[in-house]
Design an enzyme around this catalytic site. Structure first.
Site, PDB file in Angstrom:
ATOM      1  CB  SER A  14      -0.946   0.001   1.199  1.00 24.08           C
ATOM      2  OG  SER A  14      -0.213   0.130   2.388  1.00 24.08           O
TER       3      SER A  14
ATOM      4  CE  LYS B  21      -2.873   1.595   5.090  1.00 30.38           C
ATOM      5  NZ  LYS B  21      -2.758   0.987   3.773  1.00 30.38           N
TER       6      LYS B  21
END
Lengths: 767, 158
Positions: A629, A672
């Site tokens: 990611s 996140k």
């Protein structure tokens, strides 16, 4: 509408596929059609299974009762008897009553006048025979002038004169001829006496046989009537009547054992005759009442004895002994004819259980023995009970990974558990499902005797279900999480004296739970605030990007901003992933870096050799990096380093890329974003802060309320990007074309420099 | 004062083959309800010793029929064992009845000593019926001494 005004909902919302599979599995009465229910902990899988299995079991008739009884010809192999439901208990009670009757009837028979008379007749007969033998000998001896003297241990033959034994002096006075005759007579009579003594054991044996025959006749008379009644009652059960015949014969054969000797030289060794009756007892292992359905057994502790059964022992004179009465059934036998529900994780974590379970299913019978015997480790003699036919449906409940692991590595697993019921973790957040979910919330509140929820309270619970699913378009079906949220919301509602759970109570429950678990997250934020962990949230830097990672603590996970840096110089086209070099990078992370290298070469200066040396690193990362990611962030850092165009530090980025530069979705997007938001908020939001995420992740956004509010108030931004160019544009504030041109120029320049450098080097070598 | 309430000296005479339990029962009936001094005299015959004096006499075992020399030493051994067994038996019976008992062993040929022990201060003498014609008892029957002879399962032959 308040939750208590909602109608009862569809049970097991969104699990129709799993329900159909379980129903199919439990309805097909064929070997191998056992069921594995795949689903995570807390998905209400036990409740679902129990409900479906109970429903099915109630429509089935009760199975047979099973007993173990003594095997009179081979006591080490107890015999198994089957009875129609309910009759096993009846038979046990009948045999118990028979024993009680025998306890009275047998001693009474032995004390009856009839027995005594017959016994006396036998004794007299024997005595007469013995006496006749002695009398004839004594008479013969008397005729020869010899007397038979009895001593405590035997007989002495001596000459008698005038009624008295003569002594040595008197003997000397007798004529020599008479002396010789006396000795001859005594010798001959001694031989006759010895012959009679030697014939005594035969007489005694004959006597014993007569007594035994009498005892058997007496006991047969006493018990036959009692046993005939039972034989008549169980005449349709061949194996049972055969057992009763054997029991009768055994009682008759051992008639004399039932007579307790008056005294014993070693009382502690003498056998209590009342103990003899125990061998006719019945060990009832399973019993089912008439009218009840098939058994449904859930064994929470599936260790070997609890599943297979066990043979207990008792200490007797320093030795461990056992018999058929000490055989204990396990869950397999208890569930025979019905359903056994087990947690596969627990089954696999208990020694020997999985193998034993499979053996039983493959053989279709249950053999109760210790694991030591089963594996041939024990050489001492124990019981070998007759195996019992097994017809049980096993429903294993476990997580998916265990199912796939077993499926891959255990070649018998698919054969034995060929029905998989896969529980859904989430459902679509459609209008109908939201309505059904509201009803589910109402049902759980009612079942848990919790306060009703207001409409806004229900809405907040549904939002949290979407958040738990990590997708704004889905709802998590993790029932335990729902129950926990409702219980905790109820607590906070009651605490403030409310009769209804409001939105604020649900929010309190969520925030308080987070607060209980967020010590680690606070430490990270504190470290960033104190510049121990270096994260910039203002200004711009070349080759430096704020990436976003996830810390997963099981019950709680949070976003952790990480600084990604890249450095470049002229080289031979290699991109060094420092994490991989020091073995802190996982395989997927390494794959991501290789993909970004490929993306770099495919996007820029395709007709010139890639002549850079680049290195990428997650700064201040000491515990390993996994996942791809960060690959968008890494590529942007690399582009910034090559182009010399700085990256804005008020932004953070997450997303993976493919070789063509397309930005792809990542997991944990909400956490996140919130991780970077928390850092920015603590330093003061100025409207420039934000995160760049894959556009395809937008649908997964279920952000915390405070983040949503900040975005709404333009204090924080979330940018969805489709490709690297869009990400670069936002992160640098410079049009992607300009940045790309600079990258291209720099790569061409590196290539030219490298060529010149190579030619010069070759020239130097030729000189 | 009735006879049963007087303190009595009861003598039981025994042989090797006497029915001990029957004799004891007869003695207990005789002293019922009164205190008594109890003496048991084992009158053993000389048959074993006489037979053992012969050089060719052998004892044939009743278990198996094997034979061995029957010596004077063996006769003594048997007599001692028989006396000990009778004494033990009598003492157990006396213990159960809460009585003390004196035990004497005499050869039946020692008539003077036997007569003295049997008759001296005795109120009752109880003996087995096999001794009814024994010279000592024939002599004693001529005195005022009360004598009871007991046959097996027959205790009323006064």
């Amino acid at each position: 509408m308040r939750s208590d005004e909602l109608p009862a909902g569809t049970p097991h919302l969104g699990q129709q596929r799993a329900i159909d599979a379980i129903r199919f599995g439990i309805e097909v009465e064929r070997p191998g059609y056992n069921v594995y229910v795949l689903g995570p902990l807390g998905s209400h899988r036990h409740g679902l299974v129990r409900e479906l299995v109970d429903e099915r079991a109630s429509r089935k008739g009760p199975p047979e009762d099973w007993c173990y009884v003594n095997n009179f010809s081979d006591p080490e192999r107890p015999r198994a008897l089957a009875f129609p439901a309910g009759q096993g208990r009846e038979f046990r009670d009948d045999m118990h009553a028979l024993i009680e009757d025998m306890r009275v009837a047998i001693p009474a028979a032995f004390e009856s006048d009839d027995y005594r008379n017959q016994m006396r007749a036998i004794e007299e007969e024997t005595e007469k025979e013995v006496e006749a033998q002695w009398k004839s000998l004594e008479a013969e001896a008397a005729r020869e002038g010899i007397g038979v003297l009895q001593t405590p241990t035997g007989y002495v033959l001596a000459p008698i004169r005038e009624g008295k034994v003569i002594d040595d002096k008197e003997f000397e006075k007798l004529p020599k001829k008479e002396q010789r005759q006396i000795q001859v007579h005594i010798k001959r009579l001694s031989e006759a006496l010895q012959a009679r003594i030697e014939s005594m054991p035969r007489l005694q044996k004959l006597h014993r046989e007569r007594v035994k025959a009498l005892d058997q006749r007496i006991i047969a008379h006493a018990v036959t009537v009692l046993l005939d009644e039972l034989k008549q009652k169980y005449k349709t059960l061949d194996k049972v009547t055969a057992y009763l015949d054997e029991a009768q014969q055994n009682i008759i054969d051992n008639a004399q054992d039932f007579q307790q000797p008056k005294t014993s030289p070693l009382p502690f060794l003498s056998r209590d005759s009342s103990q003899l009756f125990t061998q006719y007892e019945v060990n009832l292992l399973t019993h089912n009442g008439e009218g009840q359905g098939a058994p449904v057994v859930y064994e929470p502790n599936p260790n070997y004895p609890n599943i297979i059964g066990k043979i207990e022992h008792r200490a007797e004179m320093g030795a461990l002994v056992t018999d058929f009465r000490m055989i204990r059934s396990g869950a397999l036998l208890q569930a025979n004819g019905g359903y056994l529900v087990l947690d596969i994780y627990r089954v696999l974590s208990r020694p020997f259980v999985w193998d034993a379970l499979k053996q039983a299913l493959l053989n279709r019978y249950i053999r109760i023995e210790t694991p030591g015997e089963s594996y041939g480790f024990v050489s001492t003699t124990s019981l070998k009970p007759e195996p019992i036919p097994l017809k049980v449906k096993i429903i294993l409940i476990g997580e998916r990974w265990l199912y796939y692991l077993l499926s891959m590595y255990d070649h018998e697993f698919d054969e034995l558990f060929n029905v998989a019921a896969d529980l859904d973790d989430e459902i679509e957040r459609s209008r109908e499902n939201v309505q059904s979910y509201s009803q589910l919330v109402a049902d759980r509140a009612r079942t848990g005797e919790l306060l009703p929820l207001s409409e806004s309270g229900v809405r907040r619970v549904i939002e949290q279900a979407a958040r738990n699913a990590g997708d704004s378009e889905r709802l998590s079906m993790h029932i335990r999480s729902l129950d926990d949220l409702l219980i905790q919301s109820d607590h906070w509602a009651r605490k403030r004296g409310s009769k209804v759970i409001e939105r604020q109570d649900v929010a309190s429950a969520i925030s308080k739970r987070e607060h209980r678990l967020d010590r680690s997250r606070n430490k990270v934020l504190e470290a960033i605030d104190r510049d121990v962990l270096l994260i910039e949230t203002a200004g711009a830097r070349v080759g430096q990007v704020n990436g976003l990672s996830i810390i997963d603590l099981g019950e709680f996970r949070y976003g952790h901003p990480m600084r990604i840096t890249a450095t470049t110089r002229m080289g031979t086209g290699d991109v060094v992933d420092i994490e991989r070099e020091v073995e802190l990078g996982g395989a997927i992370h390494s794959k991501g870096v290789l993909i970004l290298s490929s993306a770099l070469t495919s996007r820029y200066a395709r007709e010139t050799p890639l002549s850079i040396h680049a290195s990428i690193v997650f700064e201040q990362s000491y515990g390993g990096v996994e996942g791809d990611s960060a690959s968008v962030g890494e590529l942007c850092a690399l582009i910034s380093s090559i182009s010399g165009i700085p990256v804005l530090q008020n932004l953070a980025v997450t997303g993976s890329i493919n070789q063509l530069g397309r930005v792809q979705v990542v997991g944990g997007i909400n956490e996140k974003i919130e991780g970077f938001y928390d850092v920015c908020r603590s330093r003061g939001l100025d409207g420039t802060h934000g995160v760049v995420i894959p556009r395809d992740n937008i649908k997964h956004l279920m952000l915390r309320e405070d983040v949503v509010e900040a975005v709404r108030d333009d204090k924080f931004a979330v940018y969805g990007v489709r490709d690297v160019d869009e990400a670069v544009t936002i992160l640098t504030g410079v049009e992607a074309d300009i940045v790309n041109a600079k990258v291209e120029d720099q790569l061409v320049r590196y290539a030219t420099l490298r060529k010149e450098f190579s030619e010069k080097q070759e020239g130097d070598e030729q000189e | 004062m009735s006879r049963n309430e007087e303190s009595q000296r009861v003598v039981i005479a025994l042989t090797e083959t006497s029915p001990v339990a029957d004799l004891w029962e007869a003695a207990m009936q005789a002293i019922s309800g009164s205190s008594a001094e109890l003496t048991v005299i084992f009158l053993h015959d000389e048959r074993w010793h006489r037979a053992a004096s012969l050089p060719f006499t052998r004892e044939i075992s009743q278990s198996g029929g094997s034979s061995s020399d029957f010596t004077l030493q063996r006769a003594e051994q048997l007599l001692a064992a028989t006396a000990a067994s009778l004494q033990k038996n009598i003492e157990e019976l006396a213990d159960r009845a809460g009585l003390s008992v004196a035990f004497q062993v005499l050869p039946e040929t020692d008539r003077a000593q036997s007569r003295t022990l049997l008759s001296l201060g005795a109120s009752i003498v109880i003996g087995p019926s096999v001794l009814e014609q024994h010279p000592i008892f024939v002599e004693l029957r001529r005195t005022d001494l009360r004598i009871v002879f007991v046959a097996p399962e027959d205790r009323d032959n006064e």
